[in-house]
Write a protein that holds these residues in place. Structure first.
Motif, PDB file in Angstrom:
ATOM      1  N   VAL A   1      89.422  10.930  33.268  1.00 26.86           N
ATOM      2  CA  VAL A   1      89.623  11.318  31.880  1.00 26.86           C
ATOM      3  C   VAL A   1      88.466  10.760  31.058  1.00 26.86           C
ATOM      4  O   VAL A   1      88.190   9.556  31.109  1.00 26.86           O
ATOM      5  N   LEU A   2      87.789  11.620  30.317  1.00 31.22           N
ATOM      6  CA  LEU A   2      86.742  11.172  29.389  1.00 31.22           C
ATOM      7  C   LEU A   2      87.219  11.438  27.970  1.00 31.22           C
ATOM      8  O   LEU A   2      87.632  12.562  27.650  1.00 31.22           O
ATOM      9  N   LEU A   3      87.142  10.428  27.124  1.00 27.12           N
ATOM     10  CA  LEU A   3      87.660  10.516  25.771  1.00 27.12           C
ATOM     11  C   LEU A   3      86.514  10.469  24.771  1.00 27.12           C
ATOM     12  O   LEU A   3      85.843   9.442  24.627  1.00 27.12           O
TER      13      LEU A   3
ATOM     14  N   CYS B   1      83.411   8.348  25.851  1.00 33.12           N
ATOM     15  CA  CYS B   1      82.113   9.016  25.812  1.00 33.12           C
ATOM     16  C   CYS B   1      81.708   9.369  24.390  1.00 33.12           C
ATOM     17  O   CYS B   1      80.849  10.223  24.176  1.00 33.12           O
ATOM     18  N   SER B   2      82.291   8.718  23.405  1.00 30.89           N
ATOM     19  CA  SER B   2      82.018   9.051  22.009  1.00 30.89           C
ATOM     20  C   SER B   2      80.849   8.249  21.466  1.00 30.89           C
ATOM     21  O   SER B   2      80.266   7.397  22.146  1.00 30.89           O
ATOM     22  N   ALA B   3      80.523   8.479  20.191  1.00 29.41           N
ATOM     23  CA  ALA B   3      79.453   7.743  19.523  1.00 29.41           C
ATOM     24  C   ALA B   3      79.804   6.280  19.314  1.00 29.41           C
ATOM     25  O   ALA B   3      78.955   5.519  18.846  1.00 29.41           O
ATOM     26  N   ALA B   4      81.010   5.872  19.666  1.00 32.23           N
ATOM     27  CA  ALA B   4      81.378   4.453  19.645  1.00 32.23           C
ATOM     28  C   ALA B   4      80.870   3.721  20.872  1.00 32.23           C
ATOM     29  O   ALA B   4      81.115   2.524  21.033  1.00 32.23           O
ATOM     30  N   THR B   5      80.161   4.426  21.767  1.00 33.58           N
ATOM     31  CA  THR B   5      79.518   3.819  22.930  1.00 33.58           C
ATOM     32  C   THR B   5      78.000   3.952  22.761  1.00 33.58           C
ATOM     33  O   THR B   5      77.525   4.722  21.938  1.00 33.58           O
TER      34      THR B   5
ATOM     35  N   ALA C   1      78.253   8.400  30.160  1.00 36.51           N
ATOM     36  CA  ALA C   1      79.650   8.337  30.592  1.00 36.51           C
ATOM     37  C   ALA C   1      79.875   9.231  31.813  1.00 36.51           C
ATOM     38  O   ALA C   1      80.543   8.838  32.773  1.00 36.51           O
ATOM     39  N   ALA C   2      79.295  10.433  31.782  1.00 38.29           N
ATOM     40  CA  ALA C   2      79.443  11.339  32.926  1.00 38.29           C
ATOM     41  C   ALA C   2      78.792  10.757  34.173  1.00 38.29           C
ATOM     42  O   ALA C   2      79.327  10.868  35.291  1.00 38.29           O
ATOM     43  N   LYS C   3      77.646  10.131  33.999  1.00 40.59           N
ATOM     44  CA  LYS C   3      76.966   9.489  35.122  1.00 40.59           C
ATOM     45  C   LYS C   3      77.854   8.413  35.747  1.00 40.59           C
ATOM     46  O   LYS C   3      77.949   8.295  36.982  1.00 40.59           O
ATOM     47  N   SER C   4      78.533   7.634  34.897  1.00 39.63           N
ATOM     48  CA  SER C   4      79.422   6.592  35.392  1.00 39.63           C
ATOM     49  C   SER C   4      80.629   7.190  36.116  1.00 39.63           C
ATOM     50  O   SER C   4      81.042   6.698  37.173  1.00 39.63           O
ATOM     51  N   VAL C   5      81.186   8.261  35.582  1.00 40.63           N
ATOM     52  CA  VAL C   5      82.326   8.918  36.227  1.00 40.63           C
ATOM     53  C   VAL C   5      81.935   9.465  37.595  1.00 40.63           C
ATOM     54  O   VAL C   5      82.662   9.294  38.587  1.00 40.63           O
ATOM     55  N   LEU C   6      80.791  10.138  37.673  1.00 33.83           N
ATOM     56  CA  LEU C   6      80.366  10.710  38.950  1.00 33.83           C
ATOM     57  C   LEU C   6      80.222   9.632  40.018  1.00 33.83           C
ATOM     58  O   LEU C   6      80.658   9.802  41.169  1.00 33.83           O
ATOM     59  N   ARG C   7      79.623   8.511  39.631  1.00 32.08           N
ATOM     60  CA  ARG C   7      79.393   7.437  40.597  1.00 32.08           C
ATOM     61  C   ARG C   7      80.704   6.742  40.988  1.00 32.08           C
ATOM     62  O   ARG C   7      80.988   6.556  42.183  1.00 32.08           O
TER      63      ARG C   7
END
Length: 493
Positions: free
Chosen positions: A254-256, A446-450, A464-470
């Motif tokens: 889940v990416l928020l 994955c928002s602008a709060a990161t 964030a997507a890179k972290s999820v894939l790994r």
């Protein structure tokens, strides 16, 4: 893969960027957007006339041409034309004077006269190393950039623009006003180190890729990303708000695309107490209050060169800009607000009709301030463009609480999704080695709060997507983001 690999909640530029990457990697991706249309801060609509396109939130996109995600995604290769005005931004001063950031650094320095050499010292090395520096500014802050030597250009320049040294850099009024206008994009205390960094990033891009507007409106960027997700078997849902993380239990990841407050609301007791407390301690900055104008003719700036500028920072000299922004930080409504204005038809004539032109303007106000900004914004523009009021055919105000209601990430009207101070730049949203991964298994922010924070660059979603894939799927190589039309011509998809 199963039919429900990943869900992205929120379809702002970061949520869509994450969705593009994950779908390109072969995952089954769903986007859930609570609003009736995709885009978050990347939406456009006809407010007053069906033939006139107004950008609802973000309008000018220097990082859509410069950030790594968009370089790889290749907006021009997808038919999204980034229209670059001759003057990236201007800054009017009383008496008909103005600071002007031409696309040419040399022309800008010549215009600044006695301060041209100092301005060149500030910007020329950044222009020379632009891509490396953009990648450093828009990084995840967890590793050295590919060209660490380029960073040697930054410390002296950040100090020059982010500390009290800023008062002693120039002899004339135009150059410090121009740079103060860029510093206002930090939406916080001035001067500051974070604002100094923003000055360097946005300032040098004026002389590289410019400050372009997408032909047809910001929605063209949203549409390009949405089309790519659909082309790779993704599913897009609008008008489907998510109110509880438990609704998403079937998804492996889940990416928020939500802020800290949104994460607390969604996850509730699922969050460890210590992590939740840190999220609740996250601070928000001043708000935006906006006016959209429909006007009958180009803005009648007292300085005619400003009519070539797509963006204008409407305020007085450096001291006035700083005083206005610091008043908003302290909770006071400035009498002479710093106004950020975009007149998109300067670069994109397709936005309007004969005798009908869109103008986009906002000012910074205390967080949550309910005051209608229209009168103060109009007076500031009129101050430097006498007769502007006579050109207004219609206008629509959006107060800070209405900005917050439009997008839950904009708490109190803070479009930066949190104060951009040094602490929250280095540890956004909380101190954590992987700021995208939450303590809840399979759940990511994955928002602008990161990192790297606010702006239409897609890099929060990228990392964030890179972290999820790994971490969730064991995929260590990012897929190509090139347009499908480039397959067989040097691109892979």
């Amino acid at each position: 893969m199963t039919s429900s690999d990943v869900v992205v909640v929120g379809s702002g530029p970061n949520g869509l960027a994450a969705g593009v990457i994950l779908a390109r990697a072969g995952l089954r991706v769903e986007i859930r957007e609570g609003a009736p249309e995709l885009g978050g801060g990347l939406r456009s609509k006809a407010l007053f006339d069906s033939g006139v396109v107004h950008d609802v939130c973000s309008a000018v996109h220097p990082m859509a041409a410069a950030a790594r995600f968009f370089r790889e995604f290749d907006l021009p290769g997808r038919g999204v034309e980034l229209c670059r005005p001759e003057i990236a931004y201007g800054h009017p001063l009383d008496g008909g004077r103005a600071g002007l950031a031409y696309g040419s650094l040399t022309q800008t320095c010549e215009h600044l006269g006695v301060d041209g050499a100092r301005y060149r010292w500030l910007m020329a090395p950044l222009v020379e190393h632009s891509q490396s520096l953009v990648d450093a500014f828009l990084s995840d802050l967890r590793r050295l950039p590919p060209d660490p030597l380029a960073l040697l250009q930054l410390p002296a320049r950040v100090l020059a623009q982010g500390t009290s040294l800023v008062w002693r850099q120039f002899r004339g009024a135009a150059a410090p006003a121009m740079l103060a206008g860029i510093a206002g994009h930090a939406i916080g205390k001035l001067p500051s180190l974070t604002a100094g960094g923003i000055v360097l990033l946005l300032g040098h891009l004026a002389h590289v890729n410019g400050w372009p507007v997408p032909r047809g409106g910001s929605r063209r960027i949203t549409n390009a990303m949405a089309d790519d997700i659909l082309a790779h078997n993704g599913i897009l849902h609008t008008g489907t708000p998510v109110t509880d993380l438990k609704e998403l239990a079937k998804f492996r990841a889940v990416l928020l695309d939500v802020g800290p407050r949104g994460l607390v609301d969604l996850a509730g007791p699922l969050l460890p107490a210590s992590y939740r407390r840190r999220l609740e301690a996250y601070r928000y900055g001043p708000a935006v209050a906006k006016v959209d104008f429909l006007v009958s003719e180009p803005i009648p700036w007292a300085n005619p060169e400003l009519r070539k500028a797509g963006t204008v920072h409407v305020c007085g000299d450096q001291a006035e800009v700083f005083a206005s922004e610091n008043a908003a930080v302290r909770g006071r409504l400035p009498d002479r607000p710093y106004v950020l204005l975009s007149e998109p038809m300067v670069a994109d004539p397709s936005r309007g009709l004969p005798g009908k032109r869109p103008v986009w303007a906002y000012c910074h106000v205390p967080n949550g301030d309910p005051v209608d900004p229209a009168a103060k914004i109009r007076r500031q523009i009129e101050r430097f463009a006498p007769g502007f009021s006579d050109t207004i055919l219609a206008s629509q105000s959006t107060t800070a609480p209405q900005i917050a209601a439009y997008n839950a990430n904009y708490v109190g009207g803070d479009i930066a999704t949190g104060a951009v101070n040094l602490r929250q730049f280095l540890a956004r949203p909380v101190p954590r080695w992987n700021p995208y991964r939450t303590p809840i298994e399979g759940v990511y922010l994955c928002s602008a709060a990161t990192p790297p924070g606010p702006g239409v660059h897609g890099m929060c979603g990228y990392f964030a997507a890179k972290s999820v894939l790994r971490n969730e799927f064991g995929i260590t190589e990012l897929p190509s983001l090139a347009p499908l039309s480039l397959v067989g011509n040097g691109g892979t998809a």
